[in-house]
Structures are given as C-alpha cells and as structure tokens.
Design an enzyme around this catalytic site. Structure first.
Site, PDB file in Angstrom:
ATOM      1  CE1 TYR A   1      42.279 112.587  55.095  1.00  0.00           C
ATOM      2  CE2 TYR A   1      41.330 114.432  53.880  1.00  0.00           C
ATOM      3  CZ  TYR A   1      41.351 113.075  54.191  1.00  0.00           C
ATOM      4  OH  TYR A   1      40.463 112.215  53.587  1.00  0.00           O
TER       5      TYR A   1
ATOM      6  CD  GLU B   1      34.702 110.167  53.956  1.00  0.00           C
ATOM      7  OE1 GLU B   1      33.809 111.036  53.950  1.00  0.00           O
ATOM      8  OE2 GLU B   1      35.873 110.406  53.617  1.00  0.00           O
TER       9      GLU B   1
ATOM     10  CD1 TRP C   1      38.178 115.991  55.488  1.00  0.00           C
ATOM     11  CD2 TRP C   1      36.868 114.348  56.223  1.00  0.00           C
ATOM     12  NE1 TRP C   1      38.989 114.948  55.863  1.00  0.00           N
ATOM     13  CE2 TRP C   1      38.211 113.922  56.311  1.00  0.00           C
ATOM     14  CE3 TRP C   1      35.859 113.473  56.645  1.00  0.00           C
ATOM     15  CZ2 TRP C   1      38.574 112.671  56.797  1.00  0.00           C
ATOM     16  CZ3 TRP C   1      36.225 112.217  57.128  1.00  0.00           C
ATOM     17  CH2 TRP C   1      37.559 111.833  57.198  1.00  0.00           C
TER      18      TRP C   1
END
Length: 202
Positions: A26, A48, A56
C-alpha cells in the site's frame, strides 16, 4: 516522522511495518498517488471514515471485504441501500460492524452523488481545495508531520455543510494523503522522489 531501513529494503516512511507485506505494498504503490477516479475517491472516503478511532491497517486488512459488501464502492448502488441491507452489513464479520459508520457510508454515498451532479465529478470538487494540484510537503522529522491543515479544515467544513458524516479534519487530512492531494512521504523515503518525478512529468 522518521524512516525505517532494514537489510536490502529501500528507505521508507516509519509508519510502514515491514512485517506486513500488504502494508508495504500500500505504501509503495498507492499512498500519495494522485487519484481522480470518482469510485476510488468514494472508496477512500468510506474507508477513512471507517478508520475513525482505529488504525489504518485494521481497515486495510478488511478492504476486499468492504469492496464486496459495498458494491465495489459504486456510490449509486450504496446510496440505494435500505434498512434491511444496513442490517445485513451490521452482521458482516468482514467489515467494521459499527452502526453509525455503516449509516454514514450510505448517507455519504447519496451526498457524493449530489456533489457529482453539482460539479461534474467528485474529483473536480475535491481537488479545488488544493488548487487542482498536489501539495509537496517537506517531512524531515516528526515535528514536520501534521494531522490536519488549513485545506483539510476547509474541505471538512464544506463536506459537513453538505451533510457528509465522519468527515472531521483529521479524517479528511488522511484522505488527502491517501489520494495524493498532499505528498507526505518522508524526504528520505524512496517514494517521495518517485512521486515528485511523476508529478513533474505530468
């Protein structure tokens, strides 16, 4: 923010856990790359919001499950989810089963479509908050890293006015980082130079 270097690994931002290959991928391929595709923007906005109060990586691990549960992040389909579909999502162990976050995703899809209708695309709307091009930040130490910015404050405020949920300035700044509205890679991170070169050629 500092950087982390191990054996033959290139220098990366310190938040990257090298023991998690998906996290590394990522960082190396997505984080900070400018996004103008509306479905991808809706995906990041939804993820988000789901992250609020969590890490995250917790959300990243569930990304494929979210794609399946939320119609591959098609805002038209998500906006049409009814109470029965929302109840099903609350029972889905592959996503974060938070009633408010699920309701926010469905609400935000409808608001997303309204923005598209007004501006032609959500991308046109979103990128106006940075003048249409990414901001290049210089991150040399933890003191340089931020959680919000004047731009994320303005973006967040406008989203709230339009009826979006889970769009506080901290969440929106993370969204801006993910979508490449700001380049917050550490100055020694190999991706920092790559993104600067990419944007220079664009």
């Amino acid at each position: 923010m500092s950087t982390e270097l191990k054996s033959n690994e290139p220098c990366r931002c310190s938040w990257v856990d090298l023991s998690k290959p998906d996290y590394v991928t990522y960082h190396d391929t997505e984080w900070g790359v400018p996004v103008h595709d509306d479905n991808k923007l809706f995906e990041f906005l939804t993820l988000e919001a789901a992250q609020a109060g969590l890490s995250w990586y917790t959300v990243l691990k569930k990304r494929d499950n979210y794609r399946a549960a939320f119609a591959n992040f098609d805002p038209v389909q998500v906006a049409a989810f009814d109470d029965a579909r929302a109840a099903e999502l609350l029972q889905n162990p592959g996503i974060i089963r938070n009633r408010l976050k699920i309701a926010a995703a469905i609400n935000n899809a409808a608001r997303f479509l309204e923005v598209q209708a007004e501006f032609g695309s959500f991308s046109n709307y979103q990128w106006q908050f940075v003048g249409g091009k990414p901001q290049q930040n210089s991150i040399a130490s933890p003191a340089d890293f931020r959680a919000t910015s004047p731009e994320s404050d303005a973006f967040s405020k406008d989203l709230k006015k339009r009826g979006f949920k889970f769009v506080g300035s901290t969440i929106i700044y993370a969204h801006m980082q993910a979508c490449g509205m700001v380049n917050d890679h550490h100055q020694d991170c190999f991706r920092n130079a790559e993104l600067i070169n990419l944007l220079t050629r664009a």
